[in-house]
Design an enzyme around this catalytic site. Structure first.
Site, PDB file in Angstrom:
ATOM      1  CG  ASN A 148      -6.350  -0.414   7.674  1.00 13.61           C
ATOM      2  OD1 ASN A 148      -6.548   0.590   6.999  1.00 13.61           O
ATOM      3  ND2 ASN A 148      -6.570  -0.443   8.976  1.00 13.61           N
ATOM      4  CB  VAL A 149      -2.948  -3.851   2.823  1.00 12.19           C
ATOM      5  CG1 VAL A 149      -3.974  -3.375   1.811  1.00 12.19           C
ATOM      6  CG2 VAL A 149      -1.850  -2.817   3.000  1.00 12.19           C
ATOM      7  CG  HIS A 165      -8.840  -1.534  -0.198  1.00 12.12           C
ATOM      8  ND1 HIS A 165      -8.855  -0.401   0.573  1.00 12.12           N
ATOM      9  CD2 HIS A 165      -9.963  -1.497  -0.941  1.00 12.12           C
ATOM     10  CE1 HIS A 165      -9.946   0.303   0.305  1.00 12.12           C
ATOM     11  NE2 HIS A 165     -10.634  -0.343  -0.610  1.00 12.12           N
ATOM     12  CB  CYS A 176       1.977 -17.527 -14.714  1.00 17.42           C
ATOM     13  SG  CYS A 176       2.968 -17.234 -13.226  1.00 17.42           S
ATOM     14  CB  CYS A 234       5.916 -17.139 -16.510  1.00 19.33           C
ATOM     15  SG  CYS A 234       5.156 -15.659 -15.788  1.00 19.33           S
ATOM     16  N   GLY A 271     -11.777   4.746  12.441  1.00 18.63           N
ATOM     17  CA  GLY A 271     -10.493   5.127  11.868  1.00 18.63           C
ATOM     18  C   GLY A 271     -10.472   5.287  10.366  1.00 18.63           C
TER      19      GLY A 271
END
EC number: 2.3.1.286
Length: 329
Positions: A148-149, A165, A176, A234, A271
């Protein structure tokens, strides 16, 4: 999707936290991958699965240290839908190639993410996250490898977490390499698109009334007028620090995850359907090493034949019961 992961990082580091998924894409190239519904994996009819109960898991794990591997299913009780439950809608994963190669795809992604991020950042850990943090504090859980994030494990108090992840709260410039917070980008996107959120919400009361995927991708149809923000340093393309479909998890992160599995006596999976190789490889590694594998998930997983024990149940109640039995309280 096998052999690759979803998303959370940019080319500067080539990998990070969770994929960018869009159920519909703007006019332009067709999605390169089939929907998640089409990708769902089912057990072969001759597969042997050892089903059991929480009591069986307690007996198996008592006296053992554990590494936990989690997926989107552990966050559903926090209000973040998963990807592959029977009722989840079909989604087309946006690939890394689409994101970096087509401005329309990037516009579509950032428009939807600008909405979905407002919801995910307000979510809180649930009983399942807290149970794993309790087990870690007691020395039972060595650490958590999460697909999960959403950072809910960290919010719950887990200290040893590998965000396989990536993480949704950071953004990287593909030119950059500069990394900024997602909150700072939200301020810029709001300034560039001052009435976008109001127009999307319409008569709906909150962002929570809009369908949002685990990686903060919200279902928003009209995105062609959205203005993405370039890198302030940039002028380059900004990308969530997550591992997209078509990218690989950074090797250093994978090696740390393997080491975390090796450092424990057992693997607890919670899960996740283990459909993608990104998570399944750790189950295979543990099983090959002779370590007990306990899987807690509603419905079949690709790792079920490898499991010493499979509990077909929700993660919140099951992990809470495990924590109570293994550490007391």
């Amino acid at each position: 999707m096998l052999g690759v992961c979803r998303a959370r990082c940019g080319p500067a580091r080539r990998g990070a936290t969770a994929p960018a998924y869009a159920r519909r894409v703007p006019s332009g190239p067709r999605p390169l991958a089939p929907t998640y519904q089409q990708r769902r994996w089912t057990l072969p009819p001759d597969a042997v699965v050892h089903h059991g109960t929480v009591d069986d898991a307690v007996a198996l794990l008592t006296g053992r240290t554990v590494t936990a591997l989690t997926g989107a299913g552990i966050s559903t009780d926090s209000g973040i839908p998963d990807y592959r439950s029977p009722d989840s809608p079909p989604r087309n994963p946006m690939t890394y190639e689409q994101f970096v190669g087509d401005e329309a795809f990037r516009r579509h992604y950032w428009a939807r993410n600008h909405v979905g991020w407002q919801h995910v950042r307000r979510t809180h850990p649930n009983a399942g996250h807290r149970a794993l943090a309790t087990l870690e504090a007691a020395g039972v859980v060595r650490g958590v490898i999460t697909q999960n994030v959403d950072l809910l494990h960290e919010d719950a108090g887990s200290r040893h977490v590998i965000d396989l992840h990536g993480r949704y709260d950071r953004v990287v410039c593909l030119t950059c390499g500069r990394v900024i917070s997602r909150e700072h980008l939200a301020e810029r996107l709001t300034a560039l698109n001052p009435r976008f959120l109001e127009d999307v919400l319409g008569e709906r009361l909150t962002v929570a009334d809009i369908e949002v995927a685990p990686d903060a991708d919200a279902v928003v149809e009209q995105t062609s007028h959205f203005v993405p923000a370039p890198c302030e340093l940039c002028g380059g393309v900004l990308k969530p620090e997550i591992v997209y479909f078509g990218e690989t998890v950074p090797r250093e992160r994978v090696e740390r995850a393997y080491a975390m599995v090796d450092d424990a006596d057992a693997l607890l999976v919670a899960g996740t359907s283990l459909t993608v190789q990104s998570g399944l490889r750790f189950v295979r590694h543990a099983a090959t090493s002779g370590k007990p594998v306990v899987i807690v998930n509603r419905g079949e997983t690709r790792g079920d034949p490898l499991a010493t024990l499979k509990i077909d149940a929700g993660t919140s109640e099951t992990l809470t019961a495990l924590a109570a039995a293994l550490v007391g309280g």
